[in-house]
Motif scaffolding. Structure first.
Motif, PDB file in Angstrom:
ATOM      1  N   GLU A  63      44.235  48.853  33.872  1.00 19.04           N
ATOM      2  CA  GLU A  63      42.487  48.431  34.208  1.00 19.04           C
ATOM      3  C   GLU A  63      43.263  46.188  34.528  1.00 19.04           C
ATOM      4  N   SER A  64      44.007  45.832  34.444  1.00 23.98           N
ATOM      5  CA  SER A  64      44.301  44.972  34.572  1.00 23.98           C
ATOM      6  C   SER A  64      45.580  44.111  34.496  1.00 23.98           C
ATOM      7  N   SER A  65      45.972  44.843  34.749  1.00 18.55           N
ATOM      8  CA  SER A  65      47.425  44.801  34.526  1.00 18.55           C
ATOM      9  C   SER A  65      48.124  43.261  34.231  1.00 18.55           C
ATOM     10  N   PHE A  66      47.870  42.948  32.698  1.00 15.00           N
ATOM     11  CA  PHE A  66      47.285  42.389  31.933  1.00 15.00           C
ATOM     12  C   PHE A  66      47.329  40.776  32.496  1.00 15.00           C
ATOM     13  N   ARG A  67      46.496  40.845  33.148  1.00 13.19           N
ATOM     14  CA  ARG A  67      45.755  39.505  33.924  1.00 13.19           C
ATOM     15  C   ARG A  67      44.295  39.582  33.024  1.00 13.19           C
ATOM     16  N   ALA A  68      44.150  38.209  32.610  1.00  6.72           N
ATOM     17  CA  ALA A  68      43.051  37.752  32.239  1.00  6.72           C
ATOM     18  C   ALA A  68      42.146  37.616  32.915  1.00  6.72           C
ATOM     19  N   ARG A  69      42.096  37.172  33.792  1.00  2.26           N
ATOM     20  CA  ARG A  69      41.279  37.017  34.816  1.00  2.26           C
ATOM     21  C   ARG A  69      40.723  37.628  36.204  1.00  2.26           C
ATOM     22  N   ALA A  70      41.480  38.919  36.134  1.00  6.72           N
ATOM     23  CA  ALA A  70      41.600  40.437  36.971  1.00  6.72           C
ATOM     24  C   ALA A  70      39.489  40.575  36.894  1.00  6.72           C
ATOM     25  N   THR A  83      30.411  39.522  50.656  1.00  3.77           N
ATOM     26  CA  THR A  83      29.210  40.501  50.528  1.00  3.77           C
ATOM     27  C   THR A  83      29.253  40.061  48.784  1.00  3.77           C
ATOM     28  N   GLY A  84      30.565  40.234  47.869  1.00  2.00           N
ATOM     29  CA  GLY A  84      30.597  40.492  46.621  1.00  2.00           C
ATOM     30  C   GLY A  84      31.439  41.044  46.568  1.00  2.00           C
ATOM     31  N   ARG A  85      31.372  41.194  45.069  1.00  2.00           N
ATOM     32  CA  ARG A  85      33.133  42.151  44.844  1.00  2.00           C
ATOM     33  C   ARG A  85      31.980  43.553  44.412  1.00  2.00           C
ATOM     34  N   ARG A  86      33.091  44.509  44.647  1.00  2.00           N
ATOM     35  CA  ARG A  86      32.979  46.062  43.782  1.00  2.00           C
ATOM     36  C   ARG A  86      32.089  45.829  42.950  1.00  2.00           C
ATOM     37  N   SER A  87      32.380  45.499  42.071  1.00  2.64           N
ATOM     38  CA  SER A  87      31.433  45.690  40.426  1.00  2.64           C
ATOM     39  C   SER A  87      31.679  43.969  39.942  1.00  2.64           C
ATOM     40  N   THR A  88      31.239  44.335  38.338  1.00  2.00           N
ATOM     41  CA  THR A  88      31.252  43.283  37.431  1.00  2.00           C
ATOM     42  C   THR A  88      31.974  43.310  36.276  1.00  2.00           C
ATOM     43  N   ALA A  89      33.235  44.194  36.982  1.00  2.00           N
ATOM     44  CA  ALA A  89      34.093  44.380  35.873  1.00  2.00           C
ATOM     45  C   ALA A  89      34.881  43.060  36.224  1.00  2.00           C
ATOM     46  N   TYR A  90      35.403  42.409  35.069  1.00  4.95           N
ATOM     47  CA  TYR A  90      35.563  41.435  34.561  1.00  4.95           C
ATOM     48  C   TYR A  90      37.270  41.235  33.703  1.00  4.95           C
ATOM     49  N   GLY A  91      38.509  40.527  33.724  1.00  3.77           N
ATOM     50  CA  GLY A  91      38.953  40.337  33.001  1.00  3.77           C
ATOM     51  C   GLY A  91      39.681  41.277  32.075  1.00  3.77           C
ATOM     52  N   TYR A  92      40.563  41.243  30.813  1.00  2.34           N
ATOM     53  CA  TYR A  92      41.636  42.060  30.740  1.00  2.34           C
ATOM     54  C   TYR A  92      41.043  43.353  30.589  1.00  2.34           C
ATOM     55  N   ARG A 111      30.252  35.449  21.515  1.00  2.83           N
ATOM     56  CA  ARG A 111      31.128  33.738  22.069  1.00  2.83           C
ATOM     57  C   ARG A 111      32.497  35.279  22.047  1.00  2.83           C
ATOM     58  N   ALA A 112      32.243  36.437  22.582  1.00  2.63           N
ATOM     59  CA  ALA A 112      33.279  37.293  22.556  1.00  2.63           C
ATOM     60  C   ALA A 112      33.518  37.253  24.363  1.00  2.63           C
ATOM     61  N   GLN A 113      34.681  36.845  24.742  1.00  3.66           N
ATOM     62  CA  GLN A 113      35.376  36.162  26.177  1.00  3.66           C
ATOM     63  C   GLN A 113      35.631  37.759  26.830  1.00  3.66           C
ATOM     64  N   ARG A 114      36.152  38.029  28.014  1.00  2.00           N
ATOM     65  CA  ARG A 114      36.648  39.410  28.609  1.00  2.00           C
ATOM     66  C   ARG A 114      37.961  38.374  29.246  1.00  2.00           C
ATOM     67  N   ASP A 115      38.539  37.120  29.473  1.00  4.65           N
ATOM     68  CA  ASP A 115      39.271  37.387  29.332  1.00  4.65           C
ATOM     69  C   ASP A 115      40.209  36.777  28.173  1.00  4.65           C
ATOM     70  N   ASP A 116      40.108  36.646  27.166  1.00  2.00           N
ATOM     71  CA  ASP A 116      40.641  36.622  25.845  1.00  2.00           C
ATOM     72  C   ASP A 116      40.959  37.793  25.138  1.00  2.00           C
ATOM     73  N   TYR A 117      42.512  38.145  24.544  1.00  4.43           N
ATOM     74  CA  TYR A 117      43.016  39.131  25.122  1.00  4.43           C
ATOM     75  C   TYR A 117      42.775  39.592  23.498  1.00  4.43           C
ATOM     76  N   ALA A 118      42.303  38.542  22.340  1.00  5.96           N
ATOM     77  CA  ALA A 118      41.704  39.356  21.346  1.00  5.96           C
ATOM     78  C   ALA A 118      40.716  40.124  21.421  1.00  5.96           C
ATOM     79  N   ASP A 119      39.705  39.411  22.331  1.00  3.41           N
ATOM     80  CA  ASP A 119      38.111  39.921  22.910  1.00  3.41           C
ATOM     81  C   ASP A 119      38.465  40.755  22.964  1.00  3.41           C
ATOM     82  N   ALA A 120      39.286  41.219  24.509  1.00  3.73           N
ATOM     83  CA  ALA A 120      39.398  42.715  25.281  1.00  3.73           C
ATOM     84  C   ALA A 120      40.143  43.618  24.406  1.00  3.73           C
ATOM     85  N   VAL A 121      41.270  43.469  22.825  1.00  2.00           N
ATOM     86  CA  VAL A 121      41.231  44.564  22.887  1.00  2.00           C
ATOM     87  C   VAL A 121      40.506  45.236  21.637  1.00  2.00           C
TER      88      VAL A 121
END
Length: 189
Positions: A63-70, A83-92, A111-121
């Protein structure tokens, strides 16, 4: 003046974090050597949701190649006007805004965030647990779980992936990487 400079260095250092992706993504042990806290994060997600560490890792790898802010690629009008992005997909986990909001509402983790690894997994574990409940997919079946993750539960149930040979190829890559990670994790120290 020295005190102020020291405070600025500490603040800037803490803001930068370690947002660079691990250098050798084909080696689970090398990844965990570079990111010492990640194994504990994945083990907690596995204990909570039952999704094996190697399946979590393979999903984030694809999904992100282990990039926090993908983020997804930008779209352009007339080839040069953004014009924007293909979708709102974000983070790990490359979770969409709506799906992420659903996760936060269902788990109470506001408070979970998609660029926080613990929250992502944790999100991946939660989503794949839902996939098992709704679709009967085994949590260690990285191939089917990835298809449901990519297409959504309704899309998977409707077989939307069947006409997408590129996607079934990607799911095969995820399964192969999950197998590789599973074998490697046995030897990490």
């Amino acid at each position: 003046m020295r005190f102020f400079a020291l405070i600025m260095i500490v603040l800037l250092g803490s803001c930068s974090g370690n947002s660079r992706a691990p250098s050798n993504q084909n080696d689970a042990c090398a990844i965990l050597e570079q990111r010492r806290g990640w194994l504990g994060d994945m083990q907690r997600a596995e204990q909570t949701w039952g999704v094996p560490v190697h399946v979590q890792m393979a999903t984030i790898w694809k999904e992100s190649s282990f990039r926090a802010r993908a983020k997804t690629a930008r779209t352009y009008f007339l080839g040069s006007i953004p014009t924007g992005r293909r979708s709102t997909a974000y983070g790990y986990p490359q979770a969409l805004d709506g799906t992420w909001d659903w996760y936060r509402e269902q788990t109470g983790k506001r408070r979970a965030q998609r660029d926080d690894y613990a929250d992502a997994v944790d999100f991946i574990g939660w989503y794949m647990d839902r996939s098992e409940r709704k679709l009967g997919l085994a949590k260690n079946d990285a191939y089917s779980q990835y298809l449901a993750y990519h297409e959504g539960h309704s899309g998977y149930a409707n077989g939307s992936y069947r006409g997408k040979s590129w996607l079934t190829g990607v799911a095969s890559e995820v399964q192969a990487m999950a197998n590789r990670y599973e074998n490697q994790l046995q030897y990490c120290t």
